[in-house]
Scaffold this motif. Structure first.
Motif, PDB file in Angstrom:
ATOM      1  N   PRO A  32      23.300  10.324  -7.676  1.00 53.51           N
ATOM      2  CA  PRO A  32      23.682   9.992  -6.301  1.00 53.51           C
ATOM      3  C   PRO A  32      23.972  11.275  -5.517  1.00 53.51           C
ATOM      4  N   ASP A  33      23.907  11.201  -4.191  1.00 52.64           N
ATOM      5  CA  ASP A  33      24.210  12.388  -3.392  1.00 52.64           C
ATOM      6  C   ASP A  33      25.722  12.588  -3.294  1.00 52.64           C
ATOM      7  N   ALA A  34      26.134  13.565  -2.519  1.00 49.11           N
ATOM      8  CA  ALA A  34      27.550  13.909  -2.427  1.00 49.11           C
ATOM      9  C   ALA A  34      28.387  12.780  -1.857  1.00 49.11           C
ATOM     10  N   ARG A  35      27.729  11.831  -1.175  1.00 48.44           N
ATOM     11  CA  ARG A  35      28.442  10.683  -0.613  1.00 48.44           C
ATOM     12  C   ARG A  35      28.360   9.458  -1.533  1.00 48.44           C
ATOM     13  N   GLY A  36      27.773   9.622  -2.704  1.00 49.71           N
ATOM     14  CA  GLY A  36      27.685   8.523  -3.655  1.00 49.71           C
ATOM     15  C   GLY A  36      26.528   7.577  -3.409  1.00 49.71           C
ATOM     16  N   ARG A  37      25.592   7.948  -2.546  1.00 50.43           N
ATOM     17  CA  ARG A  37      24.482   7.066  -2.189  1.00 50.43           C
ATOM     18  C   ARG A  37      23.284   7.295  -3.112  1.00 50.43           C
ATOM     19  N   GLN A  38      22.562   6.219  -3.418  1.00 50.50           N
ATOM     20  CA  GLN A  38      21.287   6.346  -4.115  1.00 50.50           C
ATOM     21  C   GLN A  38      20.183   6.609  -3.092  1.00 50.50           C
ATOM     22  N   VAL A  39      19.184   7.368  -3.523  1.00 47.75           N
ATOM     23  CA  VAL A  39      18.150   7.796  -2.584  1.00 47.75           C
ATOM     24  C   VAL A  39      17.426   6.619  -1.939  1.00 47.75           C
ATOM     25  N   GLN A  40      17.155   5.566  -2.706  1.00 47.67           N
ATOM     26  CA  GLN A  40      16.415   4.423  -2.168  1.00 47.67           C
ATOM     27  C   GLN A  40      17.186   3.711  -1.061  1.00 47.67           C
ATOM     28  N   ASP A  41      18.516   3.728  -1.141  1.00 49.81           N
ATOM     29  CA  ASP A  41      19.320   3.093  -0.106  1.00 49.81           C
ATOM     30  C   ASP A  41      19.213   3.832   1.229  1.00 49.81           C
ATOM     31  N   VAL A  42      18.855   5.112   1.164  1.00 44.44           N
ATOM     32  CA  VAL A  42      18.795   5.937   2.372  1.00 44.44           C
ATOM     33  C   VAL A  42      17.394   5.966   2.967  1.00 44.44           C
ATOM     34  N   VAL A  43      16.358   6.085   2.113  1.00 48.53           N
ATOM     35  CA  VAL A  43      15.003   6.313   2.639  1.00 48.53           C
ATOM     36  C   VAL A  43      14.006   5.223   2.268  1.00 48.53           C
ATOM     37  N   GLY A  44      14.414   4.232   1.487  1.00 51.83           N
ATOM     38  CA  GLY A  44      13.472   3.195   1.079  1.00 51.83           C
ATOM     39  C   GLY A  44      12.606   3.635  -0.089  1.00 51.83           C
ATOM     40  N   ALA A  45      11.614   2.817  -0.426  1.00 48.09           N
ATOM     41  CA  ALA A  45      10.763   3.082  -1.590  1.00 48.09           C
ATOM     42  C   ALA A  45       9.499   2.253  -1.491  1.00 48.09           C
ATOM     43  N   ALA A  46       8.478   2.679  -2.210  1.00 44.34           N
ATOM     44  CA  ALA A  46       7.261   1.880  -2.385  1.00 44.34           C
ATOM     45  C   ALA A  46       7.259   1.310  -3.794  1.00 44.34           C
ATOM     46  N   GLU A  47       6.761   0.098  -3.944  1.00 47.05           N
ATOM     47  CA  GLU A  47       6.704  -0.527  -5.261  1.00 47.05           C
ATOM     48  C   GLU A  47       5.586   0.087  -6.093  1.00 47.05           C
ATOM     49  N   PRO A  48       5.804   0.281  -7.385  1.00 49.76           N
ATOM     50  CA  PRO A  48       4.733   0.762  -8.255  1.00 49.76           C
ATOM     51  C   PRO A  48       3.776  -0.354  -8.626  1.00 49.76           C
ATOM     52  N   ASP A  49       2.520  -0.015  -8.816  1.00 49.99           N
ATOM     53  CA  ASP A  49       1.488  -0.960  -9.257  1.00 49.99           C
ATOM     54  C   ASP A  49       0.995  -0.474 -10.609  1.00 49.99           C
ATOM     55  N   TRP A  50       1.192  -1.286 -11.649  1.00 52.54           N
ATOM     56  CA  TRP A  50       0.860  -0.871 -13.019  1.00 52.54           C
ATOM     57  C   TRP A  50      -0.527  -1.334 -13.461  1.00 52.54           C
ATOM     58  N   SER A  51      -1.266  -2.019 -12.620  1.00 56.92           N
ATOM     59  CA  SER A  51      -2.557  -2.575 -13.055  1.00 56.92           C
ATOM     60  C   SER A  51      -3.608  -2.499 -11.951  1.00 56.92           C
ATOM     61  N   SER A  52      -3.625  -1.398 -11.234  1.00 57.79           N
ATOM     62  CA  SER A  52      -4.574  -1.269 -10.132  1.00 57.79           C
ATOM     63  C   SER A  52      -6.006  -1.113 -10.642  1.00 57.79           C
ATOM     64  N   LYS A  53      -6.940  -1.662  -9.894  1.00 56.38           N
ATOM     65  CA  LYS A  53      -8.345  -1.380 -10.145  1.00 56.38           C
ATOM     66  C   LYS A  53      -8.664   0.008  -9.583  1.00 56.38           C
ATOM     67  N   PRO A  54      -9.741   0.644 -10.046  1.00 53.76           N
ATOM     68  CA  PRO A  54     -10.045   2.001  -9.599  1.00 53.76           C
ATOM     69  C   PRO A  54     -10.502   2.096  -8.146  1.00 53.76           C
ATOM     70  N   SER A  55     -11.257   1.119  -7.676  1.00 55.97           N
ATOM     71  CA  SER A  55     -11.809   1.189  -6.323  1.00 55.97           C
ATOM     72  C   SER A  55     -10.811   0.583  -5.340  1.00 55.97           C
ATOM     73  N   ARG A  56     -10.091   1.444  -4.652  1.00 53.90           N
ATOM     74  CA  ARG A  56      -9.080   1.007  -3.697  1.00 53.90           C
ATOM     75  C   ARG A  56      -9.101   1.940  -2.491  1.00 53.90           C
ATOM     76  N   ARG A  57      -8.788   1.410  -1.338  1.00 53.42           N
ATOM     77  CA  ARG A  57      -8.499   2.285  -0.201  1.00 53.42           C
ATOM     78  C   ARG A  57      -7.058   2.749  -0.348  1.00 53.42           C
ATOM     79  N   VAL A  58      -6.846   4.058  -0.277  1.00 46.22           N
ATOM     80  CA  VAL A  58      -5.523   4.623  -0.485  1.00 46.22           C
ATOM     81  C   VAL A  58      -5.141   5.530   0.677  1.00 46.22           C
ATOM     82  N   THR A  59      -3.854   5.618   0.903  1.00 44.80           N
ATOM     83  CA  THR A  59      -3.293   6.597   1.825  1.00 44.80           C
ATOM     84  C   THR A  59      -2.459   7.554   1.001  1.00 44.80           C
TER      85      THR A  59
END
Length: 274
Positions: free
Chosen positions: A146-173
């Motif tokens: 946690p940061d100096a204020r006791g906060r977790q990073v995701q609570d401050v800036v958000g997050a993207a979900e992981p994908d564990w089974s993606s196909k190879p052909s995808r449009r990505v950013t």
């Protein structure tokens, strides 16, 4: 394979703190929509990365005043896990140590961390990378204190979900931070393009062709179904290297990556709030 990085190293491995920290829980699995809806359109394909506003959840690995790789927050139960490339944090038998994650980093000179910085408590890399630097395992998951204020990073800036089974052909950013020699303003760059499997590469390795991913962009998240900063989609892998300045590669997250993520998500860390 050429890797997009210079490296900064310390001879001592990152140590995990011994006591657990109470923190809000986060969902590591997507919530189904109440009813079907049409998928929103994302950005059009590009051939070159362009400076952008980036994402709050994407930033740099920072050692004092120097940064050398990109990393991003991935959704986790405690909200304290980021993904990057294995070669950014473990090389030649040595773990990086004494460094932090700075999401949303930007600005010339020393740059600034508008959302704060989070110290790295533990590093998870695959055994095959640790023993042989196997290109098919060039990903890592980091647990943050946690940061100096006791906060977790995701609570401050958000997050993207992981994908564990993606196909190879995808449009990505892909969002990343070139090092200052190519990016003196320390601005994130973004490219949306189509990923595909290269028949000359191992089965789970995919590639894109987009100019501009110089040194420093290793670890950049590959986001499928990206729409806009408020709808970042899902992380299917991280930028690991490339044979030219136009071509970049990533390894699709799968069962081995998920096992590392699970370890990172359950590392006990102490609060630094005071």
């Amino acid at each position: 394979m050429l890797w997009n990085r210079p490296m900064l190293w310390s001879a001592v491995a990152v140590l995990t703190a011994a006591t657990a920290c109470a923190a809000p829980s986060h969902s590591a699995t997507p919530h189904p929509a109440a009813e079907p809806r049409q998928r929103a359109e994302g950005p059009s394909p590009q051939t070159s990365a362009v400076p952008s506003g980036g994402l709050r959840s994407v930033g740099v690995l920072l050692d004092g005043e120097d940064h050398w790789c990109t990393a991003s927050v991935v959704d986790s139960p405690r909200g304290n896990v980021v993904a990057t490339a294995a070669h950014c944090v473990f090389e030649y038998g040595t773990y990086a140590s004494g460094f932090s994650f700075a999401p949303g980093f930007h600005g010339g000179g020393k740059g600034s961390a508008p959302y704060g910085t989070w110290k790295v408590a533990a590093i998870q890399v695959d055994d095959r990378w640790r023993k042989d630097e196997d290109d098919t395992t060039d990903y890592a998951f980091l647990t943050l204190e946690p940061d100096a204020r006791g906060r977790q990073v995701q609570d401050v800036v958000g997050a993207a979900e992981p994908d564990w089974s993606s196909k190879p052909s995808r449009r990505v950013t892909v969002v990343g931070y070139p090092n200052p020699e190519h990016n003196p303003a320390n601005r994130p760059i973004t490219c949306t393009t189509d990923a595909r499997h290269d028949a000359d590469q191992p089965a789970r390795m995919v590639r894109i062709e987009c100019q501009g991913f110089w040194d420093g962009t290793s670890g950049s998240p590959w986001l499928a179904d990206y729409v806009d900063p408020g709808r970042p989609g899902r992380v299917i892998g991280v930028l690991s290297g490339g044979d030219t300045d136009t071509e970049s590669t990533a390894v699709l997250f799968g069962a081995r990556a998920r096992a590392l993520y699970d370890k990172a998500a359950h590392v006990p860390v102490k609060s630094t709030a005071h």
